[in-house]
Write a protein that holds these residues in place. Structure first.
Motif, PDB file in Angstrom:
ATOM      1  N   LYS A 293      12.977 -20.093  -1.701  1.00 53.44           N
ATOM      2  CA  LYS A 293      12.111 -18.935  -1.608  1.00 53.44           C
ATOM      3  C   LYS A 293      12.278 -18.322  -0.223  1.00 53.44           C
ATOM      4  CE  LYS A 293       7.676 -17.718  -3.402  1.00 53.44           C
ATOM      5  NZ  LYS A 293       6.421 -18.195  -3.984  1.00 53.44           N
ATOM      6  N   ILE A 294      12.954 -17.185  -0.179  1.00 56.52           N
ATOM      7  CA  ILE A 294      13.270 -16.572   1.115  1.00 56.52           C
ATOM      8  C   ILE A 294      12.002 -16.032   1.754  1.00 56.52           C
ATOM      9  CG2 ILE A 294      14.656 -14.847   2.323  1.00 56.52           C
ATOM     10  CD1 ILE A 294      16.473 -14.754  -0.109  1.00 56.52           C
ATOM     11  N   ASP A 295      11.782 -16.371   3.002  1.00 58.25           N
ATOM     12  CA  ASP A 295      10.555 -15.971   3.674  1.00 58.25           C
ATOM     13  C   ASP A 295      10.408 -14.457   3.731  1.00 58.25           C
ATOM     14  OD1 ASP A 295       8.207 -16.991   5.228  1.00 58.25           O
ATOM     15  OD2 ASP A 295       9.024 -15.531   6.644  1.00 58.25           O
ATOM     16  N   GLN A 296       9.147 -14.023   3.631  1.00 62.08           N
ATOM     17  CA  GLN A 296       8.895 -12.590   3.578  1.00 62.08           C
ATOM     18  C   GLN A 296       9.286 -11.855   4.857  1.00 62.08           C
ATOM     19  OE1 GLN A 296       4.798 -13.169   2.228  1.00 62.08           O
ATOM     20  NE2 GLN A 296       4.055 -12.338   4.146  1.00 62.08           N
ATOM     21  N   SER A 297       9.376 -12.566   5.973  1.00 57.07           N
ATOM     22  CA  SER A 297       9.779 -11.884   7.214  1.00 57.07           C
ATOM     23  C   SER A 297      11.183 -11.284   7.080  1.00 57.07           C
ATOM     24  CB  SER A 297       9.713 -12.850   8.399  1.00 57.07           C
ATOM     25  OG  SER A 297      10.565 -13.953   8.199  1.00 57.07           O
ATOM     26  N   PHE A 298      12.072 -11.960   6.358  1.00 54.95           N
ATOM     27  CA  PHE A 298      13.422 -11.401   6.146  1.00 54.95           C
ATOM     28  C   PHE A 298      13.368 -10.188   5.222  1.00 54.95           C
ATOM     29  CE2 PHE A 298      14.416 -15.892   7.053  1.00 54.95           C
ATOM     30  CZ  PHE A 298      15.204 -15.699   8.164  1.00 54.95           C
ATOM     31  N   ILE A 299      12.534 -10.317   4.179  1.00 54.19           N
ATOM     32  CA  ILE A 299      12.474  -9.247   3.172  1.00 54.19           C
ATOM     33  C   ILE A 299      11.941  -7.973   3.817  1.00 54.19           C
ATOM     34  CG2 ILE A 299      11.554  -8.614   0.898  1.00 54.19           C
ATOM     35  CD1 ILE A 299      13.371 -11.242   1.084  1.00 54.19           C
ATOM     36  N   GLN A 300      10.928  -8.143   4.673  1.00 48.96           N
ATOM     37  CA  GLN A 300      10.304  -6.958   5.256  1.00 48.96           C
ATOM     38  C   GLN A 300      11.181  -6.266   6.293  1.00 48.96           C
ATOM     39  OE1 GLN A 300       6.394  -8.667   5.714  1.00 48.96           O
ATOM     40  NE2 GLN A 300       6.200  -8.514   3.493  1.00 48.96           N
ATOM     41  N   GLN A 301      12.205  -6.972   6.778  1.00 49.30           N
ATOM     42  CA  GLN A 301      13.133  -6.327   7.716  1.00 49.30           C
ATOM     43  C   GLN A 301      14.305  -5.648   7.010  1.00 49.30           C
ATOM     44  OE1 GLN A 301      14.341  -9.257  10.667  1.00 49.30           O
ATOM     45  NE2 GLN A 301      12.213  -9.887  10.883  1.00 49.30           N
ATOM     46  N   LEU A 302      14.413  -5.864   5.696  1.00 44.71           N
ATOM     47  CA  LEU A 302      15.537  -5.255   4.972  1.00 44.71           C
ATOM     48  C   LEU A 302      15.479  -3.740   5.135  1.00 44.71           C
ATOM     49  CD1 LEU A 302      15.575  -7.215   1.590  1.00 44.71           C
ATOM     50  CD2 LEU A 302      17.305  -7.293   3.399  1.00 44.71           C
ATOM     51  N   GLY A 303      16.648  -3.144   5.382  1.00 46.46           N
ATOM     52  CA  GLY A 303      16.632  -1.696   5.544  1.00 46.46           C
ATOM     53  C   GLY A 303      16.650  -1.286   7.004  1.00 46.46           C
ATOM     54  N   ASP A 304      15.743  -1.871   7.827  1.00 53.95           N
ATOM     55  CA  ASP A 304      15.788  -1.469   9.234  1.00 53.95           C
ATOM     56  C   ASP A 304      16.466  -2.498  10.126  1.00 53.95           C
ATOM     57  OD1 ASP A 304      12.497  -1.480   8.462  1.00 53.95           O
ATOM     58  OD2 ASP A 304      13.251  -3.155   9.673  1.00 53.95           O
ATOM     59  N   ASN A 305      17.085  -3.480   9.505  1.00 60.19           N
ATOM     60  CA  ASN A 305      17.706  -4.519  10.321  1.00 60.19           C
ATOM     61  C   ASN A 305      18.917  -5.076   9.568  1.00 60.19           C
ATOM     62  OD1 ASN A 305      18.361  -7.011  11.460  1.00 60.19           O
ATOM     63  ND2 ASN A 305      16.251  -7.369  12.126  1.00 60.19           N
ATOM     64  N   LEU A 306      20.096  -4.723  10.067  1.00 55.57           N
ATOM     65  CA  LEU A 306      21.329  -5.155   9.395  1.00 55.57           C
ATOM     66  C   LEU A 306      21.424  -6.668   9.322  1.00 55.57           C
ATOM     67  CD1 LEU A 306      24.513  -3.068  10.255  1.00 55.57           C
ATOM     68  CD2 LEU A 306      23.637  -3.803   8.009  1.00 55.57           C
TER      69      LEU A 306
ATOM     70  N   GLY B  99       7.047 -11.361  -0.786  1.00 57.27           N
ATOM     71  CA  GLY B  99       6.626 -10.277   0.108  1.00 57.27           C
ATOM     72  C   GLY B  99       7.384  -8.980  -0.128  1.00 57.27           C
ATOM     73  N   VAL B 100       7.781  -8.740  -1.383  1.00 58.55           N
ATOM     74  CA  VAL B 100       8.511  -7.503  -1.708  1.00 58.55           C
ATOM     75  C   VAL B 100       7.497  -6.362  -1.861  1.00 58.55           C
ATOM     76  CG1 VAL B 100      10.096  -6.392  -3.310  1.00 58.55           C
ATOM     77  CG2 VAL B 100      10.263  -8.864  -2.885  1.00 58.55           C
ATOM     78  N   GLU B 101       7.650  -5.357  -1.023  1.00 54.14           N
ATOM     79  CA  GLU B 101       6.649  -4.282  -0.990  1.00 54.14           C
ATOM     80  C   GLU B 101       7.197  -2.914  -1.362  1.00 54.14           C
ATOM     81  OE1 GLU B 101       4.821  -4.453   2.886  1.00 54.14           O
ATOM     82  OE2 GLU B 101       3.805  -6.359   2.463  1.00 54.14           O
ATOM     83  N   THR B 102       8.514  -2.716  -1.276  1.00 50.13           N
ATOM     84  CA  THR B 102       9.062  -1.372  -1.512  1.00 50.13           C
ATOM     85  C   THR B 102      10.206  -1.406  -2.532  1.00 50.13           C
ATOM     86  OG1 THR B 102      10.793  -1.508   0.174  1.00 50.13           O
ATOM     87  CG2 THR B 102       8.610  -0.782   0.917  1.00 50.13           C
ATOM     88  N   ASN B 103      10.439  -0.242  -3.129  1.00 45.91           N
ATOM     89  CA  ASN B 103      11.568  -0.130  -4.053  1.00 45.91           C
ATOM     90  C   ASN B 103      12.901  -0.303  -3.348  1.00 45.91           C
ATOM     91  OD1 ASN B 103      10.716   0.188  -6.786  1.00 45.91           O
ATOM     92  ND2 ASN B 103       9.698   2.082  -6.132  1.00 45.91           N
ATOM     93  N   ALA B 104      12.983   0.127  -2.090  1.00 46.50           N
ATOM     94  CA  ALA B 104      14.233  -0.054  -1.336  1.00 46.50           C
ATOM     95  C   ALA B 104      14.545  -1.539  -1.186  1.00 46.50           C
ATOM     96  CB  ALA B 104      14.116   0.617   0.031  1.00 46.50           C
ATOM     97  N   GLN B 105      13.499  -2.340  -0.906  1.00 41.89           N
ATOM     98  CA  GLN B 105      13.710  -3.789  -0.807  1.00 41.89           C
ATOM     99  C   GLN B 105      14.158  -4.346  -2.159  1.00 41.89           C
ATOM    100  OE1 GLN B 105       9.808  -4.930   0.545  1.00 41.89           O
ATOM    101  NE2 GLN B 105      10.245  -4.374   2.681  1.00 41.89           N
ATOM    102  N   ARG B 106      13.509  -3.892  -3.212  1.00 43.12           N
ATOM    103  CA  ARG B 106      13.869  -4.362  -4.546  1.00 43.12           C
ATOM    104  C   ARG B 106      15.331  -4.065  -4.852  1.00 43.12           C
ATOM    105  NH1 ARG B 106      10.599  -4.247  -9.897  1.00 43.12           N
ATOM    106  NH2 ARG B 106      12.229  -4.703 -11.377  1.00 43.12           N
ATOM    107  N   GLU B 107      15.781  -2.873  -4.470  1.00 44.55           N
ATOM    108  CA  GLU B 107      17.177  -2.516  -4.727  1.00 44.55           C
ATOM    109  C   GLU B 107      18.144  -3.402  -3.950  1.00 44.55           C
ATOM    110  OE1 GLU B 107      17.366   1.795  -4.207  1.00 44.55           O
ATOM    111  OE2 GLU B 107      15.896   1.917  -5.839  1.00 44.55           O
ATOM    112  N   ALA B 108      17.823  -3.641  -2.681  1.00 42.54           N
ATOM    113  CA  ALA B 108      18.681  -4.521  -1.872  1.00 42.54           C
ATOM    114  C   ALA B 108      18.730  -5.920  -2.488  1.00 42.54           C
ATOM    115  CB  ALA B 108      18.172  -4.589  -0.438  1.00 42.54           C
TER     116      ALA B 108
END
Ligand code: C2E
Ligand code: CA
Ligand code: CA
Ligand code: CA
Length: 275
Positions: free
Chosen positions: A200-213, A237-246
């Motif tokens: 289970k990948i920690d939400q801190s990584f998920i929330q940085q998706l998009g603004d952090n390569l 901790g998936v909050e956005t569609n952009a995160q879902r797509e990644a």
């Protein structure tokens, strides 16, 4: 000391106040456990990306005290561990999960497996496996309906005992997820020896998706490794569609987060997801 007597007194007053608050909370928690009032479980769905179905659920503890208000599990679980209350609290929560599952089954609903979090002390309780077996019996639960989530800290220093215990849990049909993966000190070297089913990948990584390569690179590394080890990957901790797509792009299996639904009390959850 340098600032003289007044600042010393201020410091000591703050400490006293803090200590007083801990004591108040400990007494309140003890009462809540004894009376069964104020403690409950909320339920949050995990959705499979390939099918868009709710394939499992996480149960999360909640505590509302009439005087103190809502207290977060990140506060009261450590409090329970410090004050020797974790065992009765744990038993109360696992029982209430088992009872809830039995109720849903009796209503003709088909709940998917539900995972409950185990703290370090809960995991190492002597009676853990026998307690779980007893719950399966008492509530006549179908094999594998109870799952568990634990963090890497459980494995510190005692890897071989942990592996033996995990095998016993697996023998009950339980899925076991390594929670908050990527935040601990886990050496990857023994990951393949652990009888776990899920990362289970920690939400801190998920929330940085998009603004952090860097976080996307880590995501790719984790999913690649999990594939090789035949482990399921969950993103929390998936909050956005952009995160879902990644996450879809990187072939994560399941997602969980506010984008789908925040944790809900049992009636709201079953109304929305089990009917
Ligand atoms: P956790 O197991 O990592 O649980 C995930 C936390 O993220 C939960 O917080 C959940 O409500 C929250 N969350 C879910 N979706 C989202 C989202 O999209 N965005 C954000 N920002 N947060 C999201 P919660 O319920 O406050 O629990 C905090 C921690 O307390 C849990 O972290 C777990 O370590 C512990 N905990 C909760 N319930 C239990 C329990 O019954 N037993 C034990 N031992 N620990 C528990
Ligand atoms: Ca968890
Ligand atoms: Ca987590
Ligand atoms: Ca966490």
């Amino acid at each position: 000391k340098l600032e003289g007597r007044n600042s010393y007194r201020l410091y000591s007053v703050t400490l006293d106040a803090q200590e007083h608050l801990w004591l108040t909370m400990e007494t309140a928690l003890r009462n809540a456990i004894d009376s069964g009032h104020g403690l409950s479980l909320y339920y949050q769905p995990l959705v499979e990306l390939s099918s868009n179905q709710v394939v499992s659920i996480e149960a999360l503890a909640r505590w509302h005290d009439p005087q103190l208000g809502d207290i977060q599990p990140s506060d009261f679980i450590p409090l329970a561990e410090r004050s020797g209350l974790i065992q009765p609290l744990s038993q109360l929560l696992m029982r209430s999960l088992a009872r809830q599952l039995r109720q849903w089954l009796d209503e003709g609903l088909q709940p998917p497996p539900v995972a409950i979090n185990l703290s370090v002390q809960q995991f190492w309780q002597q009676s853990l496996v026998s307690d779980i077996k007893a719950l399966y019996q008492e509530f006549a639960l179908p094999k594998g309906i109870l799952n568990f989530e634990l963090t890497e800290s459980v494995l510190l220093n005692k890897q071989s005992q942990a592996i033996a215990l995990l095998k016993e849990l697996r023998a009950l049909g339980c899925d076991i997820a390594m929670d908050d993966f990527g935040t601990g000190y886990s050496s990857l070297s023994y990951l393949h020896e652990l009888p776990i089913t899920t990362l289970k990948i920690d939400q801190s990584f998920i929330q940085q998706l998009g603004d952090n390569l860097g976080s996307e690179t880590i995501l790719a590394a984790i999913t690649g490794m999990a594939k090789g080890l035949k482990l399921k990957v969950v993103a929390e901790g998936v909050e956005t569609n952009a995160q879902r797509e990644a996450l879809t792009h990187h072939q994560v299996d399941l997602i969980q987060g506010y984008l789908i639904c925040s944790p809900q009390p049992a009636p709201a959850f079953s109304h929305q997801y089990l009917r």
